[in-house]
Design an enzyme around this catalytic site. Structure first.
Site, PDB file in Angstrom:
ATOM      1  N   GLY A  39       0.746  -1.294  -0.077  1.00  0.00           N
ATOM      2  CA  GLY A  39       0.002   0.079   0.135  1.00  0.00           C
ATOM      3  C   GLY A  39       0.854   1.229  -0.014  1.00  0.00           C
ATOM      4  N   CYS A  41       1.876   2.967   2.504  1.00  0.00           N
ATOM      5  CA  CYS A  41       2.653   3.038   3.510  1.00  0.00           C
ATOM      6  C   CYS A  41       3.871   2.556   3.056  1.00  0.00           C
ATOM      7  CB  CYS A  41       2.416   2.140   4.821  1.00  0.00           C
ATOM      8  SG  CYS A  41       3.530   1.999   6.136  1.00  0.00           S
ATOM      9  N   LYS A  50      11.299   7.201   5.773  1.00  0.00           N
ATOM     10  CA  LYS A  50      11.902   6.957   6.787  1.00  0.00           C
ATOM     11  C   LYS A  50      13.453   6.765   6.408  1.00  0.00           C
ATOM     12  CE  LYS A  50       8.512   7.726   9.279  1.00  0.00           C
ATOM     13  NZ  LYS A  50       7.648   8.224   7.986  1.00  0.00           N
ATOM     14  N   GLY A 177       1.299  19.052  10.019  1.00  0.00           N
ATOM     15  CA  GLY A 177       1.173  17.651  10.647  1.00  0.00           C
ATOM     16  C   GLY A 177       2.384  16.711  10.375  1.00  0.00           C
ATOM     17  N   GLU A 198       0.809  26.305   8.624  1.00  0.00           N
ATOM     18  CA  GLU A 198      -0.124  25.597   9.451  1.00  0.00           C
ATOM     19  C   GLU A 198      -1.191  26.429   9.950  1.00  0.00           C
ATOM     20  OE1 GLU A 198      -2.719  23.164  11.114  1.00  0.00           O
ATOM     21  OE2 GLU A 198      -0.958  22.316  10.348  1.00  0.00           O
ATOM     22  N   ALA A 263       0.404  18.718   2.253  1.00  0.00           N
ATOM     23  CA  ALA A 263       0.311  17.828   3.210  1.00  0.00           C
ATOM     24  C   ALA A 263      -0.629  18.224   4.573  1.00  0.00           C
ATOM     25  CB  ALA A 263       1.531  17.934   3.970  1.00  0.00           C
ATOM     26  N   ALA A 313      -0.532   3.402  10.168  1.00  0.00           N
ATOM     27  CA  ALA A 313      -0.226   2.010   9.465  1.00  0.00           C
ATOM     28  C   ALA A 313      -0.255   0.885  10.672  1.00  0.00           C
ATOM     29  CB  ALA A 313       1.215   1.958   8.941  1.00  0.00           C
ATOM     30  N   HIS A 438      21.546   2.516  32.932  1.00  0.00           N
ATOM     31  CA  HIS A 438      22.076   3.962  32.743  1.00  0.00           C
ATOM     32  C   HIS A 438      23.478   3.911  32.196  1.00  0.00           C
ATOM     33  CE1 HIS A 438      23.285   7.900  33.973  1.00  0.00           C
ATOM     34  NE2 HIS A 438      24.576   7.311  34.220  1.00  0.00           N
TER      35      HIS A 438
END
Length: 473
Positions: A39, A41, A50, A177, A198, A263, A313, A438
């Site tokens: 799809g 994504c 990404k 967004g 925006e 967007a 997604a 840590h």
């Protein structure tokens, strides 16, 4: 005519995951996809974007090379086309993997545009398929504003943006967004002059307002212009690209760019599905469902963006699993869309789950909050990325954590723990008591939970002054 247990229309994260899970449960399954499985994504959204954002991280690290003792970094050039090439390689690898999984699980994949063709019938081209259950997972596409229709060259959507081999010199992004701010970060990393417009008062308006305000400050410090609370009046094509006419608190302005990226959200893919003839109820184009993903018509289900519930997604995938498990007679808890993780992958990253402070108040909760700045986190200081904070929203009577909101470099690595906190309905005391290794980023979650109870260790407490961090150990 062969009888299928489940016919799934749409092969995105909702559809292909539903198909694999249905096959695992022994259901005879057919999946229809008009292009390639995965799809929007996998092919033109989450995955390629990404990959490009990772390239942007590398570019920014090299730009700051002298900070890390890297000599000669000043003369390095950056090839945006190489980032696009790598993103397509990543897509091919992942989509190929999904195709293999579908074959391995015995799912029949039919390429073509499918539609409902009567009770328990799906038509694809000149073929008709009989199915006891139909799952609609056709997704959504970019919303187009009147007078701003994309032409693929000057006014573009994210799909065209992911195919451009050069970063624009000047870009105007309409919408602040997740899609808008991710492209703003990526293009600015490659030297573009970027303006984000925006309509609402903050970037990422669905997130905690503190996060939107900090992201704006971070972007503006990098030279990304952010016009929040600003309305786009019209887009005018020019010889150099386009002029975007806007109005807001500073009056009317003209913002020029060689590219304008739309967007501003998504609209569902429901056209041509035969929903009306089948009697399937919709609202504003989105298919209405119950907590089991059932439509009002027995045997017809819907999952993913086409339902408009939460257009992510991983939400689509979860809905797909729940739908076919219900078909197989397995009942799970209904999805809680408030407690679904949300992630935005610009830098600094933004991650959240659950109620914002304001939303919790509106839902009737009495809340307290805890906030921990990354300036006080040893791992963040050592990594050289101290911008941001972690904030928890806690129910005062019970101590249950109602929401977690985070902004910082690679902060979305904390969303796994945040999800478990939500699923287990953990309290701030439990999160604060849990031992965290840590130095790591997740220590910020522990300290924010402790802060909600007034017990944070590594925060300077001053009367009549904002809390400030003290670097951990």
């Amino acid at each position: 005519m062969a009888q299928w247990d489940v016919a799934i229309v749409g092969g995105g994260p909702g559809g292909y995951v539903a198909a694999i899970r249905a096959a695992q449960l022994g259901l005879k399954t057919v999946l229809f996809e008009k292009e390639r499985v995965g799809g929007l994504c996998l092919n033109w959204g989450c995955i390629p974007s990404k990959a490009i954002l990772k390239n942007a991280d590398v570019v920014n690290a090299v730009r700051e090379g002298t900070k890390w003792g890297l000599r000669g970094a000043e003369g390095v050039s950056f090839d945006f086309g190489a980032a696009i090439d790598r993103s397509r390689e990543v897509v091919e690898k992942i989509v190929g993997g999904v195709e293999l999984l579908l074959r391995d699980n015995g799912v029949e994949v039919v390429t073509g545009e499918a539609s409902l063709a009567g009770q328990g019938q799906v038509r694809c081209g000149d073929r008709q398929f009989a199915a006891r259950n139909v799952v609609i997972a056709t997704g959504a596409s970019t919303r187009v504003l009147p007078g701003m229709e994309p032409d693929g060259e000057v006014v573009i959507t994210s799909r065209e943006a992911l195919a451009r081999r050069e970063a624009p010199q000047r870009a105007v992004i309409i919408g602040g967004g997740p899609v808008g701010v991710e492209f703003a970060h990526a293009w600015a990393s490659y030297g573009s002059e970027v303006t984000v417009v925006e309509l609402l008062p903050t970037l990422l308006p669905q997130e905690d307002p503190e996060i939107g305000r900090l992201l704006k400050r971070s972007f503006e410090a990098r030279g990304i212009r952010c016009l929040t609370g600003t309305k786009v009046e019209r887009v005018e094509r020019t010889s150099a690209g386009a002029a975007v006419h806007v109005s807001g608190g500073d009056g009317e302005q003209r913002v020029e760019g060689d590219v304008v990226l739309l967007a501003v959200g998504f609209v569902p893919h429901t056209g041509g599905l035969g929903l009306e003839a089948a009697g399937v109820d919709t609202h504003r184009g989105f298919i209405e469902i119950d907590g089991r993903m059932r439509t009002n018509v027995p045997g017809i289900f819907a999952v993913g963006d086409v339902t408009g519930k939460l257009m992510l997604a991983h939400v689509a995938s979860q809905q797909g699993v729940l739908a076919v498990e219900h078909i197989a007679g397995i009942e799970r808890p209904e999805p809680d869309y408030v407690q679904m993780p949300r992630a935005t992958f610009c830098q600094p990253q933004v991650g959240s789950i659950g109620y914002t402070e304001q939303a919790a108040h509106e839902a009737g909760y009495t809340v307290r909050t805890g906030r921990f700045p990354l300036t006080a986190l040893g791992k963040a200081v050592a990594a050289g990325h101290t911008e941001g904070f972690v904030k928890v929203v806690v129910d005062e009577p019970t101590g249950q954590v109602l929401g977690i909101h985070m902004i910082g470099h690679d902060i979305n690595d904390l969303l796994g723990e945040a999800t478990m906190i939500a699923v287990l309905e953990a309290t701030s005391v439990e999160v604060g008591f849990a031992v965290h290794a840590h130095p790591t980023l997740p220590e910020a979650l522990k300290e924010a939970a402790l802060a909600a109870d007034g017990e944070a260790i590594h925060v300077v407490r001053r009367r009549a002054a904002p809390q400030e961090g003290a670097v951990t150990r």
